[in-house]
Structure formats: structure tokens, C-alpha cells
Design a protein around this motif. Structure first.
Motif, short mmCIF file in Angstrom:
data_model
loop_
_atom_site.label_atom_id
_atom_site.label_comp_id
_atom_site.label_asym_id
_atom_site.label_seq_id
_atom_site.Cartn_x
_atom_site.Cartn_y
_atom_site.Cartn_z
N VAL A 76 40.20 -14.34 -43.66
CA VAL A 76 41.63 -14.22 -43.28
C VAL A 76 42.14 -13.00 -42.63
CG1 VAL A 76 43.83 -14.65 -44.42
CG2 VAL A 76 41.84 -15.70 -45.46
N ALA A 77 42.94 -13.45 -41.86
CA ALA A 77 43.68 -12.08 -41.08
C ALA A 77 45.30 -12.41 -41.03
CB ALA A 77 43.16 -11.88 -39.61
N VAL A 78 45.87 -11.11 -40.67
CA VAL A 78 47.12 -11.32 -40.30
C VAL A 78 47.06 -10.64 -39.00
CG1 VAL A 78 48.12 -11.05 -42.80
CG2 VAL A 78 47.84 -9.03 -41.39
N ILE A 79 48.22 -10.86 -38.18
CA ILE A 79 48.27 -10.51 -36.67
C ILE A 79 49.83 -9.92 -36.74
CG2 ILE A 79 48.91 -11.04 -34.39
CD1 ILE A 79 46.85 -13.26 -34.56
N VAL A 135 41.97 -9.20 -46.59
CA VAL A 135 42.56 -9.63 -45.22
C VAL A 135 42.57 -8.41 -44.31
CG1 VAL A 135 44.66 -10.54 -44.45
CG2 VAL A 135 44.02 -11.23 -46.66
N GLU A 136 42.03 -8.90 -43.15
CA GLU A 136 42.00 -8.01 -42.08
C GLU A 136 43.14 -8.02 -41.25
OE1 GLU A 136 38.25 -7.83 -39.65
OE2 GLU A 136 37.11 -8.74 -41.41
N THR A 137 43.64 -6.97 -40.56
CA THR A 137 45.01 -6.78 -39.90
C THR A 137 44.50 -6.59 -38.30
OG1 THR A 137 46.22 -6.13 -41.54
CG2 THR A 137 46.91 -5.65 -39.20
N PHE A 138 44.90 -7.40 -37.30
CA PHE A 138 44.90 -7.37 -35.79
C PHE A 138 46.24 -6.84 -35.32
CE2 PHE A 138 41.28 -9.59 -36.97
CZ PHE A 138 39.97 -9.20 -36.18
N TYR A 139 46.13 -5.89 -34.69
CA TYR A 139 47.29 -5.34 -33.97
C TYR A 139 47.45 -5.77 -32.52
CZ TYR A 139 46.78 -2.08 -37.91
OH TYR A 139 46.91 -1.53 -39.03
N ILE A 140 48.15 -6.80 -32.17
CA ILE A 140 48.32 -7.16 -30.99
C ILE A 140 49.72 -6.75 -30.46
CG2 ILE A 140 48.48 -9.29 -29.48
CD1 ILE A 140 47.02 -10.83 -31.41
N SER A 141 49.30 -5.81 -29.31
CA SER A 141 50.60 -4.91 -28.78
C SER A 141 50.55 -5.18 -27.14
CB SER A 141 50.42 -3.38 -29.36
OG SER A 141 51.50 -2.76 -28.50
N LYS A 166 38.10 -3.18 -32.16
CA LYS A 166 37.99 -4.70 -32.59
C LYS A 166 39.29 -5.20 -32.90
CE LYS A 166 35.98 -8.05 -35.85
NZ LYS A 166 35.50 -8.20 -37.10
N HIS A 167 40.18 -4.37 -33.74
CA HIS A 167 41.41 -4.95 -34.26
C HIS A 167 42.62 -4.53 -33.72
CE1 HIS A 167 38.60 -4.86 -37.58
NE2 HIS A 167 39.25 -6.13 -38.16
N MET A 168 42.55 -3.57 -32.43
CA MET A 168 43.79 -3.22 -31.65
C MET A 168 43.55 -4.00 -30.14
SD MET A 168 44.14 0.63 -32.73
CE MET A 168 45.79 1.02 -32.12
N LEU A 169 44.31 -5.08 -30.00
CA LEU A 169 44.27 -5.74 -28.88
C LEU A 169 45.35 -5.45 -28.09
CD1 LEU A 169 42.87 -9.17 -30.53
CD2 LEU A 169 41.49 -7.32 -29.34
N PHE A 170 45.27 -4.30 -27.16
CA PHE A 170 46.43 -4.02 -26.37
C PHE A 170 46.37 -4.88 -25.00
CE2 PHE A 170 47.84 0.12 -27.88
CZ PHE A 170 47.94 -0.23 -29.45
N GLU A 189 41.33 -17.03 -39.93
CA GLU A 189 42.38 -17.99 -40.46
C GLU A 189 43.54 -17.05 -40.48
OE1 GLU A 189 41.57 -21.51 -40.90
OE2 GLU A 189 43.67 -21.43 -40.95
N ILE A 190 44.53 -17.49 -39.75
CA ILE A 190 45.46 -16.37 -39.56
C ILE A 190 46.42 -16.87 -40.63
CG2 ILE A 190 47.48 -15.63 -38.07
CD1 ILE A 190 45.49 -16.29 -35.70
N ALA A 191 46.91 -15.92 -41.74
CA ALA A 191 47.70 -16.27 -42.66
C ALA A 191 49.32 -16.13 -42.24
CB ALA A 191 47.39 -15.47 -43.73
N LEU A 192 49.44 -14.93 -41.63
CA LEU A 192 50.87 -14.61 -41.09
C LEU A 192 50.81 -13.92 -39.63
CD1 LEU A 192 51.72 -12.49 -44.36
CD2 LEU A 192 52.62 -14.56 -43.87
N LEU A 193 52.15 -14.08 -39.07
CA LEU A 193 52.22 -12.90 -37.91
C LEU A 193 53.51 -12.49 -38.09
CD1 LEU A 193 51.18 -16.18 -36.87
CD2 LEU A 193 50.94 -14.74 -34.73
#
Ligand SMILES: [Mg+2]
Length: 270
Positions: A76-79, A135-141, A166-170, A189-193
Motif C-alpha cells: 500500500v502507498a500514499v501519494i 505504507v510507503e509515501t511517493f512524493y509527486i511534485s 524511487k519515491h520522489m517523482l519530480f 495499491e494507492i490508499a490516499l492522495l
């Protein structure tokens, strides 16, 4: 033939007219003044703190609820977005007040390097709580890749988890974040944005006029506060671009006019 003193008079008149035009022209400095009250709200109101905590409390409750019923095999991840969702850049915006220029990468770069942005209240605790729950966090900026290293330093110093490549998608190519959301969704599986701009959630809001943006938000009203957690940003965003009909390059006088034309006014003669 004009006499010398007539030429002199004409030159003085031209100079006076030019001075008047320049003196009356609405400048970027004038436009920046319009941000003062919104900056006061972000920086001094306890309401801003309370709303931030409210959002992160909501995120925690929703994540717990998601995990309690999740039986899938994907991790599970949050974005989350970065600026004005987990970090507060209002000091940079305040720096623009009194200056005759707007946001640019020329001043944004040194701001990132100075690592003075604060964490939004509740953010560090929430993302570390999520990590504790696996739960992993992905930073989409949409911050440019040039600023990645500076941002990593800043987020690490503030105590955010998963601050790595890996987790910072600029932003590399498009400012549309869907492609990057899809990369995460392939393996997680994205739980939250979480975001302050509706493009942080879905691409349907991009480059739409004011009424259509609102209509799109209405269509998915059940998502807000559930899977989608929105943060207040009265300082800038695509909502502002919608006022300019996408014409970000408009001059300050034109922007001032478009802002004022967008006001819904009470038609009353006192
Ligand atoms: Mg943002």
C-alpha cells in the motif's frame, strides 16, 4: 521650422507624459501587494494550523479504515504533492511582496537551497505513522529535477520518510502528474492522495475554465475528504491560471483586471 524654445517645450511635454504613464502603470510590485492578506492568513492564523491538522487527522483515519479492509497482495502507498501540501513556502511568497518581479526559477532555486520551508502542521507525524503501518509515501511534485537534491535535503531535515530517488517523482516532461501516478499504481495499491492543487488528484481539471473546474469537482464530491485530501492554498495554483484563462504571460495590469472581473459583486449603491 520649430524654434529652439518650442522644441524644448515639446521635449518637456513628452517627458512629463512618459513619466505620468510610467508612474500610473500597474506593476508586478503592485500585483504582489494583493497577496498580503492571504499570506497573513497562512502565516498567522490558527485556523490554518487547525485545518492542516484536520486534514492529516482525516488522512490517518482514512488510512486506518483502508488498511482494516484491505486484503490485496500489492503493497500500500500514499501519494502526496510537496509544495503547500507537506511544506509551507509562504516565506518565499512573502519575499516577493515589495519586489517588482514574480515567481521564477532564478529565485526559487536559492529558496530551495536555503532549505527554509517549514513542514505543514501534522505532515511529518502522518507520513511517519503511515511508514509504521508499512505504507510507503511517493512524493509527486512538479518541481523541476534541478531542485531534487535540494528538496531531498529539506525533506530529510524536516523528518519525512522515503526521501530517495524511487519515491520522489519530480517533473521531467509533462506537468500532468497522471503518468507518474500510473507508475506508482502499477506496483502499489494507492490508499490516499494529498495535494493543494486539483491536478494532484486527477488530470480532468487541467487547463479548464473556472466553471468547468468546479463542475468536475462536483462530479466526484464523495472523494473529497475520503481518498482525496485537499489542502488550502490561497497563494497560487491552477485556480489562478483559470482566472487568467491560461494566459500566465499577461501583464500585471491585465492580471489585476482579470482578477477583479472574476469577482462576484453585490450590486448596491450605498
Ligand atoms: Mg502543491
Amino acid at each position: 521650422m520649430m524654434k529652439i524654445n518650442e522644441k524644448f517645450k515639446l521635449a518637456v511635454m513628452v517627458l512629463v507624459t512618459l513619466a505620468l504613464i510610467t508612474g500610473c502603470a500597474y506593476t508586478t510590485k503592485d500585483l504582489n501587494e494583493q497577496s498580503v492578506l492571504a499570506l497573513n492568513w497562512v502565516q498567522t492564523s490558527a485556523e490554518f494550523h487547525a485545518i492542516s491538522y484536520q486534514n492529516y487527522n482525516l488522512a490517518k483515519m482514512n488510512l486506518d479504515r483502508f488498511l482494516a479492509s484491505y486484503s490485496g497482495s500489492k503493497p500500500v502507498a500514499v501519494i502526496t504533492d510537496m509544495d503547500e501540501t507537506i511544506t509551507d513556502n509562504s516565506a518565499y511568497q512573502s519575499f516577493l511582496v515589495g519586489q517588482d518581479f514574480g515567481y521564477s526559477s532564478k529565485t526559487w532555486g536559492p529558496w530551495i537551497a536555503a532549505a527554509q520551508a517549514k513542514a505543514i502542521p501534522g505532515a511529518v507525524e502522518f507520513f511517519n505513522y503511515a511508514k509504521q503501518k508499512g505504507v510507503e509515501t511517493f512524493y509527486i511534485s512538479n518541481t523541476k529535477m534541478d531542485f531534487l537534491e535540494g528538496a531531498k535535503k529539506k525533506l530529510t531535515a524536516l523528518g519525512f520518510p522515503y526521501v530517495d530517488d524511487k519515491h520522489m517523482l519530480f517533473q521531467t516532461k509533462s506537468s500532468d502528474k497522471q503518468e507518474r501516478r500510473d507508475i506508482v499504481a502499477k506496483d502499489y495499491e494507492i490508499a490516499l492522495l494529498l495535494g493543494d492543487n486539483l491536478n494532484d488528484f486527477l488530470s480532468v481539471f487541467a487547463k479548464k475554465p473556472i466553471a468547468e473546474r468546479s463542475a468536475e469537482a462536483d462530479k466526484i464530491k464523495a472523494e473529497w475528504g475520503n481518498k482525496f485530501i485537499v489542502f488550502p492554498n490561497p497563494l497560487y495554483g491552477d485556480w489562478e491560471g483559470a482566472i487568467y484563462k491560461g494566459n500566465w504571460g499577461a501583464g500585471p495590469a491585465e492580471k489585476d483586471k482579470m482578477r477583479k472581473d472574476a469577482l462576484e459583486r453585490w450590486d448596491y449603491k450605498p
